[in-house]
Scaffold this active site. Structure first.
Site, short mmCIF file in Angstrom:
data_model
loop_
_atom_site.label_atom_id
_atom_site.label_comp_id
_atom_site.label_asym_id
_atom_site.label_seq_id
_atom_site.Cartn_x
_atom_site.Cartn_y
_atom_site.Cartn_z
N CYS A 15 48.50 33.22 37.23
CA CYS A 15 49.34 32.46 36.30
C CYS A 15 49.15 32.97 34.89
O CYS A 15 48.08 33.46 34.54
CB CYS A 15 48.98 30.97 36.33
SG CYS A 15 49.37 30.20 37.89
N GLY A 41 52.31 36.20 37.43
CA GLY A 41 52.88 35.22 38.34
C GLY A 41 54.37 35.44 38.49
O GLY A 41 55.07 35.50 37.49
N ASN A 118 46.34 27.62 34.20
CA ASN A 118 45.98 28.86 34.88
C ASN A 118 44.57 28.66 35.44
O ASN A 118 43.65 28.41 34.67
CB ASN A 118 46.01 30.03 33.89
CG ASN A 118 45.45 31.33 34.46
OD1 ASN A 118 44.97 32.17 33.73
ND2 ASN A 118 45.49 31.49 35.77
N GLY A 119 44.44 28.78 36.74
CA GLY A 119 43.13 28.60 37.35
C GLY A 119 43.24 27.80 38.62
O GLY A 119 44.32 27.72 39.23
N TYR A 260 41.79 44.49 38.33
CA TYR A 260 43.14 44.48 38.89
C TYR A 260 44.17 43.66 38.10
O TYR A 260 45.29 44.11 37.91
CB TYR A 260 43.07 43.94 40.32
CG TYR A 260 44.40 43.71 40.99
CD1 TYR A 260 45.10 44.77 41.57
CD2 TYR A 260 44.97 42.45 41.05
CE1 TYR A 260 46.33 44.55 42.20
CE2 TYR A 260 46.19 42.23 41.68
CZ TYR A 260 46.86 43.29 42.25
OH TYR A 260 48.06 43.08 42.86
P1 AMP Z 1 45.55 45.43 51.63
O1 AMP Z 1 46.57 46.06 52.46
O2 AMP Z 1 45.47 43.95 51.97
O3 AMP Z 1 44.22 46.06 51.73
O4 AMP Z 1 46.04 45.51 50.13
C1 AMP Z 1 45.40 46.31 49.18
C2 AMP Z 1 46.24 46.36 47.92
O5 AMP Z 1 46.44 45.05 47.40
C3 AMP Z 1 45.57 47.17 46.85
O6 AMP Z 1 46.45 48.22 46.48
C4 AMP Z 1 45.37 46.22 45.69
O7 AMP Z 1 45.79 46.79 44.47
C5 AMP Z 1 46.21 45.04 46.00
N1 AMP Z 1 45.52 43.76 45.68
C6 AMP Z 1 44.22 43.55 45.41
N2 AMP Z 1 43.97 42.26 45.19
C7 AMP Z 1 45.14 41.62 45.30
C8 AMP Z 1 45.55 40.25 45.17
N3 AMP Z 1 44.68 39.29 44.89
N4 AMP Z 1 46.84 39.99 45.35
C9 AMP Z 1 47.72 40.94 45.65
N5 AMP Z 1 47.41 42.24 45.79
C10 AMP Z 1 46.13 42.59 45.62
#
Ligand code: AMP
Ligand code: SF4
Length: 476
Positions: A15, A41, A118-119, A260
């Site tokens: 958020c 978001g 946010n949180g 990230y």
């Molecule tokens: P996965 O296929 O589930 O391993 O997705 C990995 C990808 O998701 C990586 O390229 C990350 O940049 C991204 N990622 C990491 N954390 C999150 C998150 N909380 N929400 C959405 N995408 C994420």
């Protein structure tokens, strides 16, 4: 078949907040600040404006979708006033339904108010049950609404700030709030300072935003971070009053903002995200170099800055071996003839010219379920890469977040039940290495354990919902 992009896809989720005090076009400014923070978001957006000159009239516009969808051809004359708050959301708690889109507006004992959060509150379920038993009526499934009820329950005759502090003292969890009342804005960060919030200045106006990239777009000047456990009141003719109402506790800002979430051009918790992200790559290269590698390939955009740091440290060329389509919506229609790895390919496509016959180091920020990485690796091989070595600029994601970042349940996190070798085998790489927790802190330039790192270590600095005395499934 309609493919719904899920949580592990590359959409950023969380958020973002905005507040504007004393600007002729407050709502428009809030909207632009949300635009800059769209990455925080993408499921809903909204702005509430207050016209202090016209009998304290509140106006609200919100909806589901991107900021550009919600405010398409919007006439900002419909949101008059010189003060406003705004919110972009992803549903970490509550569902993606219209009633959960923020800011929330309510008329309560202390007058009219709007609030954006946010949180994630870890004792929201208990408080909600208690409030409902006591006669409160909830109109959303969001944990944020609890705070409005708590404020409403406090005696209206006591000073407003005391009233709000009384409510905040009952909630546990991660929060940055912006609240709009008839005569003031309140902006507050939880005592552990898990989520960011900062104060800026635009001419004669004050601005509050989750990230400084909102100030840059507006040509506003960054004044300072709102501190952990600080409540800032903006009122009257730009009067700023600061309160520290909570008992001091250890600060634990979210380290994953650096890895990230935050935009690389932002400053978060007082530090530039891009610099840190590049250093994550540098540390990773020092810990886990790849012998005989030809090129470094970022997974755009999440791995780009770390890949740059890795390439600079190893003196390897950086090649754009994966090209991102920036114009992908949240859903798409798959042709009847199924295309292999369609969901991944529509967003990222391998670039054979940069890959053919090469030993490549692919850099990304995290592996969550492992499904995206597995598809990416298959596509890179098909495009001609000779060897694929994956390097991740953070430690393995072993535990879910309960503090406002959307992560799947523990059992769905691949690193919670597979070793690094097991993950390497699953995603099909020649080698895989993660950054160590020590390396992560070195890159951030902070002492080990001085930030929240629970999704990498399982050490939850302020506990989990399960520890609140109630057995319940993780929220995400
Ligand atoms: P996965 O296929 O589930 O391993 O997705 C990995 C990808 O998701 C990586 O390229 C990350 O940049 C991204 N990622 C990491 N954390 C999150 C998150 N909380 N929400 C959405 N995408 C994420
Ligand atoms: Fe950030 Fe991870 Fe802590 Fe959640 S668990 S607040 S994502 S460091």
């Amino acid at each position: 078949m309609l493919i719904q992009i899920n949580r592990s896809d590359k959409f950023r989720e969380e958020c973002g907040l905005m507040a504007v005090w004393n600007h002729k076009e407050a709502a428009n400014i809030a909207y632009l600040g949300l635009y800059a923070q769209q990455h925080r978001g993408q499921e809903g957006a909204g702005v509430v404006a207050l016209n202090r000159q016209a009998n304290s009239k509140f106006s609200i516009h919100k909806g589901r979708g991107l900021v550009s969808d919600v405010f398409e051809e919007f006439d900002f004359n419909l949101l008059p006033g010189d003060t406003a708050i705004g919110h972009v959301r992803y549903s970490t708690a509550g569902g993606n339904v219209m009633s959960n889109v923020q800011p929330f507006f309510a008329e309560i004992s202390v007058g009219r108010m709007a609030l954006a959060h946010n949180g994630n509150l870890i004792n929201a379920d208990e408080l909600r049950a208690e409030l409902i038993a006591d006669g409160s009526i909830f109109s959303s499934t969001s944990d944020t609404e609890v705070v409005i009820h708590l404020i409403a329950r406090n005696p209206a005759h006591q000073p407003l700030v005391e009233n709000v502090i009384g409510a905040l003292k009952r909630v546990k969890g991660a929060y940055s709030f912006v609240m709009l009342f008839q005569d003031r804005i309140l902006a507050v960060r939880d005592p552990a300072g898990l989520r960011p919030l900062c104060l800026g200045r635009l001419g004669d106006s004050y601005i509050v935003a989750s990230e400084t990239c909102a100030f840059d777009l507006l040509d506003a000047e960054y004044v300072r971070d709102i501190e952990a456990g600080e409540l800032v009141e903006i009122s009257g003719d730009n009067k700023i009053t600061s309160y520290f109402p909570f008992a001091r506790q250890k600060e634990s800002p979210c380290i994953f903002e650096y890895v990230y979430f935050a935009r690389p051009d932002s400053s978060v918790f007082g530090r530039n995200v891009y610099e840190i992200r590049k250093r994550l790559g540098t540390e990773l290269a020092r810990e886990s170099p790849v012998k005989n590698a030809d090129v470094v390939v970022p997974v755009p955009d999440s791995g780009t800055a770390a890949a740059l740091g890795f390439a600079q440290e190893t003196k390897l060329p950086l090649e754009l071996g994966l090209i991102r389509n920036h114009y992908v919506g949240r859903t798409f229609i798959e042709p009847k003839q199924t295309i292999r790895d369609f969901g991944a390919k529509v967003k990222l496509n391998p670039n054979p010219g940069a890959l053919k016959g090469k030993v490549i180091v692919v850099v990304d920020d995290s592996i969550v379920r492992g499904t995206t990485s597995r598809k990416l690796v298959a596509m890179l091989r098909k495009a001609g890469a000779k060897e694929i070595h994956m390097r991740i600029s953070a430690p393995p994601t072993t535990d879910p977040c309960y503090y406002g970042i959307d992560t799947p349940k523990k059992e769905e996190l691949i690193a919670s039940h597979k070793s690094v070798d097991g993950i390497a085998e699953f995603i099909g790489v020649d080698s895989l290495a993660y950054l160590s927790v020590e390396g992560l802190y070195r890159a951030v330039n902070a002492k080990n354990g001085t930030m929240c790192d629970a999704c990498f270590t399982g050490n939850y600095p302020i506990g989990t919902p399960q520890m609140q005395g109630k057995k319940q499934a993780p929220l995400f």
